[in-house]
Design a protein around this motif. Sequence first.
Motif, PDB file in Angstrom:
ATOM      1  N   ARG A  77       8.834   3.363   5.072  1.00 19.03           N
ATOM      2  CA  ARG A  77       9.009   1.912   5.158  1.00 19.03           C
ATOM      3  C   ARG A  77       7.700   1.264   4.763  1.00 19.03           C
ATOM      4  O   ARG A  77       6.659   1.507   5.378  1.00 19.03           O
ATOM      5  N   GLY A  78       7.758   0.448   3.737  1.00 18.80           N
ATOM      6  CA  GLY A  78       6.567  -0.262   3.293  1.00 18.80           C
ATOM      7  C   GLY A  78       6.304  -1.495   4.132  1.00 18.80           C
ATOM      8  O   GLY A  78       7.219  -2.060   4.732  1.00 18.80           O
ATOM      9  N   SER A  79       5.064  -1.929   4.172  1.00 20.29           N
ATOM     10  CA  SER A  79       4.696  -3.104   4.960  1.00 20.29           C
ATOM     11  C   SER A  79       5.336  -4.385   4.424  1.00 20.29           C
ATOM     12  O   SER A  79       5.438  -5.372   5.148  1.00 20.29           O
ATOM     13  N   SER A  80       5.808  -4.375   3.187  1.00 20.49           N
ATOM     14  CA  SER A  80       6.486  -5.546   2.611  1.00 20.49           C
ATOM     15  C   SER A  80       7.978  -5.560   2.944  1.00 20.49           C
ATOM     16  O   SER A  80       8.675  -6.508   2.597  1.00 20.49           O
ATOM     17  N   GLY A  81       8.463  -4.502   3.600  1.00 21.66           N
ATOM     18  CA  GLY A  81       9.884  -4.388   3.898  1.00 21.66           C
ATOM     19  C   GLY A  81      10.626  -3.534   2.893  1.00 21.66           C
ATOM     20  O   GLY A  81      11.817  -3.270   3.045  1.00 21.66           O
ATOM     21  N   THR A  82       9.937  -3.100   1.853  1.00 20.14           N
ATOM     22  CA  THR A  82      10.547  -2.218   0.870  1.00 20.14           C
ATOM     23  C   THR A  82      10.686  -0.824   1.469  1.00 20.14           C
ATOM     24  O   THR A  82       9.771  -0.325   2.112  1.00 20.14           O
ATOM     25  N   MET A  83      11.844  -0.212   1.244  1.00 19.84           N
ATOM     26  CA  MET A  83      12.094   1.148   1.701  1.00 19.84           C
ATOM     27  C   MET A  83      11.958   2.090   0.498  1.00 19.84           C
ATOM     28  O   MET A  83      12.534   1.841  -0.556  1.00 19.84           O
ATOM     29  N   ILE A  84      11.183   3.150   0.672  1.00 19.62           N
ATOM     30  CA  ILE A  84      11.003   4.155  -0.379  1.00 19.62           C
ATOM     31  C   ILE A  84      11.850   5.353   0.045  1.00 19.62           C
ATOM     32  O   ILE A  84      11.563   6.026   1.033  1.00 19.62           O
ATOM     33  N   LEU A  85      12.920   5.592  -0.727  1.00 18.82           N
ATOM     34  CA  LEU A  85      13.888   6.613  -0.383  1.00 18.82           C
ATOM     35  C   LEU A  85      13.925   7.650  -1.491  1.00 18.82           C
ATOM     36  O   LEU A  85      14.128   7.311  -2.663  1.00 18.82           O
ATOM     37  N   ASP A 118       0.820  -1.224   0.000  1.00 20.74           N
ATOM     38  CA  ASP A 118       0.000   0.000   0.000  1.00 20.74           C
ATOM     39  C   ASP A 118       0.849   1.268   0.000  1.00 20.74           C
ATOM     40  O   ASP A 118       0.489   2.261  -0.623  1.00 20.74           O
ATOM     41  N   GLU A 119       1.963   1.237   0.698  1.00 18.03           N
ATOM     42  CA  GLU A 119       2.835   2.406   0.768  1.00 18.03           C
ATOM     43  C   GLU A 119       3.441   2.725  -0.608  1.00 18.03           C
ATOM     44  O   GLU A 119       3.553   3.889  -0.990  1.00 18.03           O
ATOM     45  N   MET A 120       3.805   1.696  -1.339  1.00 19.01           N
ATOM     46  CA  MET A 120       4.320   1.900  -2.694  1.00 19.01           C
ATOM     47  C   MET A 120       3.227   2.486  -3.585  1.00 19.01           C
ATOM     48  O   MET A 120       3.468   3.412  -4.365  1.00 19.01           O
ATOM     49  N   GLY A 121       2.026   1.954  -3.451  1.00 20.18           N
ATOM     50  CA  GLY A 121       0.899   2.458  -4.236  1.00 20.18           C
ATOM     51  C   GLY A 121       0.592   3.912  -3.918  1.00 20.18           C
ATOM     52  O   GLY A 121       0.339   4.716  -4.817  1.00 20.18           O
TER      53      GLY A 121
END
Length: 180
Positions: free
Chosen positions: A167-175, A28-31
């Motif tokens: 920090r995304g819930s999947s562990g992906t970091m959006i920098l 969701d955070e990436m979206g």
Amino acid sequence: MRKVVAWLFYTLDGVVESPDVWQFDYDDEMGADLAAKQESQDAVLLGRTTYEEWAGYWPTAEKGIGFKKFINSTPKYVVSTTLDKVEWENSTLINTDVAGEITKLKNQPGKDIGVYGSPGLVRSLIADGLLDVLTILVHPVFAGSGKERLIPEEDQLRRLELLDVTRGSSGTMILSYRPV
């Protein structure tokens, strides 16, 4: 002046090639980040490879309806010295004086100019001092050797300033970074 803003999937070992092989989760955070970027943009730059892949997919895609609407309706500027023409709706070919043409786009009134995928183009934009914001989505995966990295080993040192971290819930970091 408009900003050129890039958004790339990235691995922990710096790979940007073939995210379809190693990008497992889209959270969701990436979206939300992608939606916010789209709201702030009214043009897109694409490199040749991304253009060729996307022109064959997005016009008739059944998934990703929000991005499909955005990418099909938004003016696209395709940067390529090897293509003779572009046929995807709302596409314009930039094949000479690339830095000059992108500078002209930046100086026009409007919103930000997005760059999705197209790591070769992003490298050129960085080298030419035309990239204003680089957002990398660092996935918790190592892709291994033999894959394309964003910045080749022989490139020069470049400093960046961190603008935002999510920090995304999947562990992906959006920098998000800005070149210094």
